[in-house]
Design a protein around this motif. Structure first.
Motif, short mmCIF file in Angstrom:
data_model
loop_
_atom_site.label_atom_id
_atom_site.label_comp_id
_atom_site.label_asym_id
_atom_site.label_seq_id
_atom_site.Cartn_x
_atom_site.Cartn_y
_atom_site.Cartn_z
N ALA A 253 28.27 35.51 37.83
CA ALA A 253 29.12 35.69 36.64
C ALA A 253 29.65 37.11 36.55
O ALA A 253 30.14 37.52 35.49
CB ALA A 253 28.30 35.35 35.40
N HIS A 254 29.59 37.84 37.65
CA HIS A 254 29.92 39.27 37.64
C HIS A 254 31.37 39.53 37.23
O HIS A 254 32.30 38.88 37.73
CB HIS A 254 29.68 39.86 39.03
CG HIS A 254 29.93 41.33 39.13
ND1 HIS A 254 29.15 42.26 38.49
CD2 HIS A 254 30.90 42.03 39.78
CE1 HIS A 254 29.61 43.47 38.75
NE2 HIS A 254 30.67 43.36 39.52
N GLU A 255 31.55 40.46 36.32
CA GLU A 255 32.87 40.89 35.89
C GLU A 255 33.15 42.27 36.47
O GLU A 255 32.36 43.20 36.26
CB GLU A 255 32.97 40.93 34.37
CG GLU A 255 32.92 39.57 33.70
CD GLU A 255 34.22 38.79 33.85
OE1 GLU A 255 35.26 39.44 34.14
OE2 GLU A 255 34.21 37.57 33.70
N VAL A 256 34.25 42.41 37.18
CA VAL A 256 34.60 43.70 37.79
C VAL A 256 35.23 44.60 36.75
O VAL A 256 36.08 44.17 35.96
CB VAL A 256 35.58 43.48 38.97
CG1 VAL A 256 36.01 44.81 39.56
CG2 VAL A 256 34.93 42.60 40.03
N ASN A 257 34.80 45.85 36.73
CA ASN A 257 35.38 46.83 35.82
C ASN A 257 36.63 47.42 36.48
O ASN A 257 36.61 48.54 37.00
CB ASN A 257 34.36 47.91 35.50
CG ASN A 257 34.88 48.90 34.46
OD1 ASN A 257 35.83 48.60 33.71
ND2 ASN A 257 34.29 50.07 34.42
N LEU A 258 37.70 46.66 36.45
CA LEU A 258 38.94 47.08 37.09
C LEU A 258 39.67 48.09 36.21
O LEU A 258 39.97 47.79 35.05
CB LEU A 258 39.83 45.87 37.36
CG LEU A 258 41.06 46.08 38.25
CD1 LEU A 258 40.62 46.37 39.68
CD2 LEU A 258 41.96 44.84 38.23
N PRO A 259 39.94 49.29 36.73
CA PRO A 259 40.65 50.27 35.91
C PRO A 259 42.04 49.79 35.54
O PRO A 259 42.65 49.00 36.26
CB PRO A 259 40.70 51.51 36.81
CG PRO A 259 40.52 50.99 38.20
CD PRO A 259 39.65 49.79 38.08
N LYS A 260 42.52 50.28 34.41
CA LYS A 260 43.84 49.86 33.95
C LYS A 260 44.91 50.31 34.94
O LYS A 260 44.90 51.44 35.42
CB LYS A 260 44.12 50.46 32.57
CG LYS A 260 45.43 49.99 31.97
CD LYS A 260 45.64 50.58 30.58
CE LYS A 260 46.98 50.12 30.01
NZ LYS A 260 47.21 50.70 28.64
N ALA A 261 45.82 49.39 35.26
CA ALA A 261 46.89 49.71 36.19
C ALA A 261 47.90 50.66 35.55
O ALA A 261 48.18 50.55 34.35
CB ALA A 261 47.60 48.44 36.64
N PRO A 262 48.44 51.58 36.33
CA PRO A 262 49.47 52.47 35.79
C PRO A 262 50.75 51.70 35.49
O PRO A 262 50.92 50.56 35.93
CB PRO A 262 49.68 53.49 36.91
CG PRO A 262 49.28 52.76 38.16
CD PRO A 262 48.17 51.84 37.75
N GLU A 263 51.62 52.30 34.72
CA GLU A 263 52.91 51.68 34.45
C GLU A 263 53.67 51.45 35.75
O GLU A 263 53.55 52.24 36.70
CB GLU A 263 53.74 52.56 33.51
CG GLU A 263 53.16 52.70 32.11
CD GLU A 263 53.13 51.39 31.35
OE1 GLU A 263 54.05 50.57 31.56
OE2 GLU A 263 52.17 51.18 30.59
N ALA A 264 54.44 50.35 35.80
CA ALA A 264 55.21 50.03 37.00
C ALA A 264 56.04 51.20 37.46
O ALA A 264 56.78 51.80 36.68
CB ALA A 264 56.10 48.82 36.74
N ASP A 265 55.88 51.56 38.73
CA ASP A 265 56.54 52.75 39.26
C ASP A 265 57.38 52.32 40.46
O ASP A 265 58.09 51.34 40.42
CB ASP A 265 55.47 53.77 39.64
CG ASP A 265 56.03 55.18 39.75
OD1 ASP A 265 57.26 55.32 39.80
OD2 ASP A 265 55.24 56.13 39.80
N ASP A 266 57.26 53.07 41.53
CA ASP A 266 58.03 52.77 42.73
C ASP A 266 57.67 51.39 43.29
O ASP A 266 56.51 50.99 43.29
CB ASP A 266 57.76 53.83 43.81
CG ASP A 266 58.17 55.22 43.35
OD1 ASP A 266 59.03 55.29 42.45
OD2 ASP A 266 57.63 56.21 43.86
N ALA A 267 58.67 50.69 43.79
CA ALA A 267 58.46 49.40 44.44
C ALA A 267 58.02 49.66 45.88
O ALA A 267 58.77 50.21 46.69
CB ALA A 267 59.73 48.57 44.41
#
Length: 534
Positions: A253-267
């Protein structure tokens, strides 16, 4: 009397103790699951019942099938039991099937060996059994070969071989590990139906608690060759006594502590109207060539810092799209651009260096003759001025430390590592030249739940320390839900849904997505079970 009774089973190989006092019982019509991590002794317990053990094995104790002692039984006696009274479904169907024989001959083989039926009678029985497992003759001819079937269809053939003579005991060793969620659900439902219809006992080996939570009548938890806990499924989940059982459940049941993604930047990666066709074999010498469309007009963009998941059933085109993104196969239409440049089989090394991949089976992607230092420095050939001497050694050490290994591991061969450690080495190889994008292709599907949790935590940590963006391809929806910000759902070569991960999983807009989510196995609600009387 129990159909299968294992009592105080001890097993050693060349003097090394593997199993210690294993005991369990299985009644007719009952499903018992043996669960635990790799190396816990699950499979060897099953192989002991079949007496399919390596040389140098010494066993003591008792294994009785319907009152008949089978432990250390002579080979002629076991040959009569295997296939006739005991059937086995192996984890990897391609290794259990003969690639040179069609599926009809392989199902008929058991019937012809154990009965006096004629070949015509055996053929008729084979047709009936294959139809029972979901391969009707009007759609799946007996003349088909294993390579002409999908993974789920091959697993059905293996099940048909195992139940051809309606054995009293069926052993299934990780039968759904490599299957997508809908195929997995179908195989599990098939096994349950067979137990109900034929009254056989089913001994199921698995490391996935979610798979057996709604299937098994009882669960046996093994660790380091010993049974640490056993009980009725709902009772065991409601009141887990052993710390190892609780740890397994927590890892599942492990939940990964995924850091918040930065705002959409370069493609970083742009896929625009990608089309990939494969030629079909000609039916006659001068017939016009026909094509199968594996990827049909797919478009998406991966921005810097973004973590995208790609899910779908086997055969939906995920792997074909992956090969095209890596520049391993050409497109027949559309384009794929990485870092502003066109991706193609002849793309420059500088472009390839920014795009790396971690495969499902790391051992299959390593040269076993090479030491770890050489394996993880393979991407250096993409650099104009690869590091040498002390700098090279330091880069190797840094890469190993980044994935939780020790610099001294650089001088070892790959066979010295566990499956989880090999996957860490595969990630280190992808990281060593600091790529901007990594493609994880089913990178955790074959790992134990605890090792899987560690690798997912590692990936989440690397997104911060190495500023990673990635495309995570998996059939495991629970993993994709915890490790991605955005998810693409693929069906028949097309993207049918694209959105924020939590939004897609909470409120899917496409029926296919809803079906995938519904088919995925889930862990029981422990709090709810604790209120249910035993």
């Amino acid at each position: 009397m129990s159909l299968l009774s294992i009592q105080n089973l001890d097993l050693s190989i060349h003097g090394n103790p593997i199993l210690n006092g294993v005991s369990l019982d299985l009644a007719q019509g009952e499903i018992v699951a043996i669960t635990g991590e790799s190396g816990s002794g699950k499979s060897l317990t099953a192989f002991s019942v079949m007496q399919l053990l390596p040389r140098g094995t010494v066993t003591t104790g008792s294994i009785k099938l319907d009152g008949q002692e089978v432990l250390n039984a002579p080979d002629p006696e076991m040959c009569k039991l295997r296939g006739n009274d005991i059937g086995m479904v192996f984890q990897e169907p391609m290794t259990a099937l003969n690639p040179l024989k069609n599926i009809g001959d392989q199902v008929m083989e058991t019937i012809l060996l154990h009965t006096n039926q004629s070949r015509d009678e055996a053929r008729k029985r084979a047709l009936e059994v294959l139809a029972r497992v979901g391969l009707p003759p009007e759609s799946y001819s007996l003349s088909r070969f294993p390579h002409e079937l999908s993974g789920g269809q091959r697993q059905r053939v293996v099940i048909a071989m195992a139940i051809a003579l309606r054995p009293r005991l069926l052993i299934a060793d990780e039968p759904t590990t490599a299957l997508d969620v809908t195929t997995q659900a179908q195989i599990l439902e098939l096994l349950k139906d067979l137990v109900q219809d034929f009254g056989m006992g089913l001994l199921m080996i698995t490391h996935d608690l979610a798979v057996v939570s709604d299937m098994a009548d009882r669960i046996v938890v093994m660790r380091s060759g010993e049974v640490v806990e056993t009980g009725v499924t709902k009772t065991l989940f409601a009141n887990m006594q052993h710390p190892y059982t609780r740890a397994l459940f927590a890892a599942s049941a492990h939940e990964v502590n995924l850091p918040k993604a930065p705002e959409a930047d370069d493609a970083l990666l742009i896929v625009q109207d990608a089309v990939r066709d494969y030629p079909k074999p000609r039916t006659t010498l001068f017939a016009q060539r026909e094509y199968t469309r594996a990827v049909n007009g797919i478009s998406f963009t991966l921005h810097k810092g973004e973590r995208i998941g790609l899910v779908g059933e086997s055969g939906c085109g995920k792997s074909t799209l992956t090969r095209a993104i890596l520049g391993l196969e050409p497109l027949q239409g559309g384009s794929i651009k990485a870092f502003g440049q066109e991706v193609a089989p002849d793309m420059p090394a500088a472009l390839r260096s920014g795009l790396q991949v971690v495969f499902q089976d790391p051992y299959g992607s390593f040269n076993p003759r090479h030491k770890v230092a050489r394996i993880i420095t393979e991407p250096f050939h993409l650099l104009d001025n690869p590091p040498q001497g002390l700098e090279r050694k330091n880069r190797v050490s840094d890469a190993l430390l980044a994935v939780g290994l020790h610099p001294d591991d650089a001088d070892k061969y790959i066979h010295a590592f566990s499956g989880g450690q090999r996957q860490r080495i595969a990630i280190a190889r992808a990281l060593i030249i600091r790529p901007e994008v990594i493609i994880f292709d089913e990178a955790v599907s074959a790992l134990d739940v605890s090792i899987r949790a560690q690798i997912l935590d590692l990936i989440a940590e690397l997104t911060q320390t190495h500023d990673l963006s990635y495309l995570f391809i998996s059939h495991d929806l629970s993993v994709v839900r915890t490790i991605t910000d955005r998810v693409l759902v693929m069906k028949n070569g097309e993207i049918v849904e694209d959105g924020a991960t939590q939004q897609v999983f909470t409120n899917p807009s496409h029926p296919y997505t809803a079906n995938l989510i519904a088919a995925a196995p889930t862990l029981p609600d422990v709090k709810a079970l604790s209120n249910v009387p035993a």
